[in-house]
Scaffold this motif. Structure first.
Motif, PDB file in Angstrom:
ATOM      1  N   SER A 132      80.199  56.368  25.205  1.00  0.00           N
ATOM      2  CA  SER A 132      79.778  54.781  25.729  1.00  0.00           C
ATOM      3  C   SER A 132      80.575  53.944  26.397  1.00  0.00           C
ATOM      4  O   SER A 132      81.034  53.252  26.956  1.00  0.00           O
ATOM      5  CB  SER A 132      78.360  54.495  25.340  1.00  0.00           C
ATOM      6  N   ASN A 138      77.797  57.082  21.442  1.00  0.00           N
ATOM      7  CA  ASN A 138      78.440  55.751  21.482  1.00  0.00           C
ATOM      8  C   ASN A 138      79.579  55.340  21.487  1.00  0.00           C
ATOM      9  O   ASN A 138      79.728  54.604  22.410  1.00  0.00           O
ATOM     10  CB  ASN A 138      78.543  55.663  19.746  1.00  0.00           C
ATOM     11  N   THR A 139      80.732  56.721  21.288  1.00  0.00           N
ATOM     12  CA  THR A 139      81.981  56.288  21.605  1.00  0.00           C
ATOM     13  C   THR A 139      82.275  57.021  23.460  1.00  0.00           C
ATOM     14  O   THR A 139      82.906  55.469  24.017  1.00  0.00           O
ATOM     15  CB  THR A 139      82.514  57.660  20.589  1.00  0.00           C
ATOM     16  N   SER A 175      74.986  60.433  17.686  1.00  0.00           N
ATOM     17  CA  SER A 175      74.817  59.749  17.592  1.00  0.00           C
ATOM     18  C   SER A 175      76.370  59.193  18.409  1.00  0.00           C
ATOM     19  O   SER A 175      77.064  57.951  18.646  1.00  0.00           O
ATOM     20  CB  SER A 175      74.643  58.710  17.136  1.00  0.00           C
TER      21      SER A 175
END
Length: 181
Positions: free
Chosen positions: A21, A18-19, A14
């Motif tokens: 993105s 997330n990073t 995750s």
């Protein structure tokens, strides 16, 4: 030992997703270049939203993650990495680089690293969810065995008295009171 659970793998996947993105959105292109990654990492606008540990991992491993060697880390290439992490686990290096970002203290990470080879039962250099769960079960069982052994009477003659005793003395056994006349 610190209870290491499978959520560490989910957390790493995750965190990377997330990073990536944030970095890819900041780049505004169909993927992430090393140049755009560095630019975003140094941009104060992203200081509070960008996890620098995961960004550092992506930067340090960019060439390995860029499987087609086109200089662009695509979402599919990152997805491939997270799928590998979720199915085969993480290496000691990955856990060291990204574990602190998941809320594990340096002490916890050190303890996990000390037991890494015990957890990695198939010897592939990675710990998977199933290996982590098996290790936790084994550790819990060993802990209960130790607790049980500590609670067992160490000298059963206290409970039943000594067989060589010719007379029952009230202080010779826990059960002696039953046999007093």
């Amino acid at each position: 030992m610190t209870n290491l659970n499978g959520s560490v793998l989910t957390g790493i996947s995750s965190g990377l997703t997330n990073t990536y993105s944030i970095l890819a959105n900041a780049a505004g292109t169909g993927g992430l270049t090393l140049e755009s990654l560095l630019s975003t990492r140094n941009n104060p606008q992203y200081a509070n939203t960008l996890n620098q540990s995961f960004a550092n991992y992506i930067q340090s491993n960019f060439s390995t993650m860029d499987k087609n060697k086109d200089g662009i880390l695509s979402a599919a290439e990152l997805s491939n990495l997270t799928n590998v992490i979720n199915t085969t686990g993480v290496t000691q290096s990955q856990l060291t680089q990204m574990g602190a970002s998941l809320g594990y203290s340096n002490e916890q990470i050190s303890e996990i690293m000390a037991h890494f080879s015990d957890i990695d039962t198939n010897g592939d250099g990675r710990v998977s969810v199933s290996e982590i769960n098996a290790y936790n079960i084994t550790s819990a069982r060993e802990k209960k065995d130790i607790e049980f052994k500590q609670k067992m009477a160490s000298d059963m003659s206290i409970m039943y008295a000594d067989d060589s005793s010719s007379k029952v003395d009230a202080s010779s056994s826990v059960l002696a009171y039953k046999f007093l006349k």
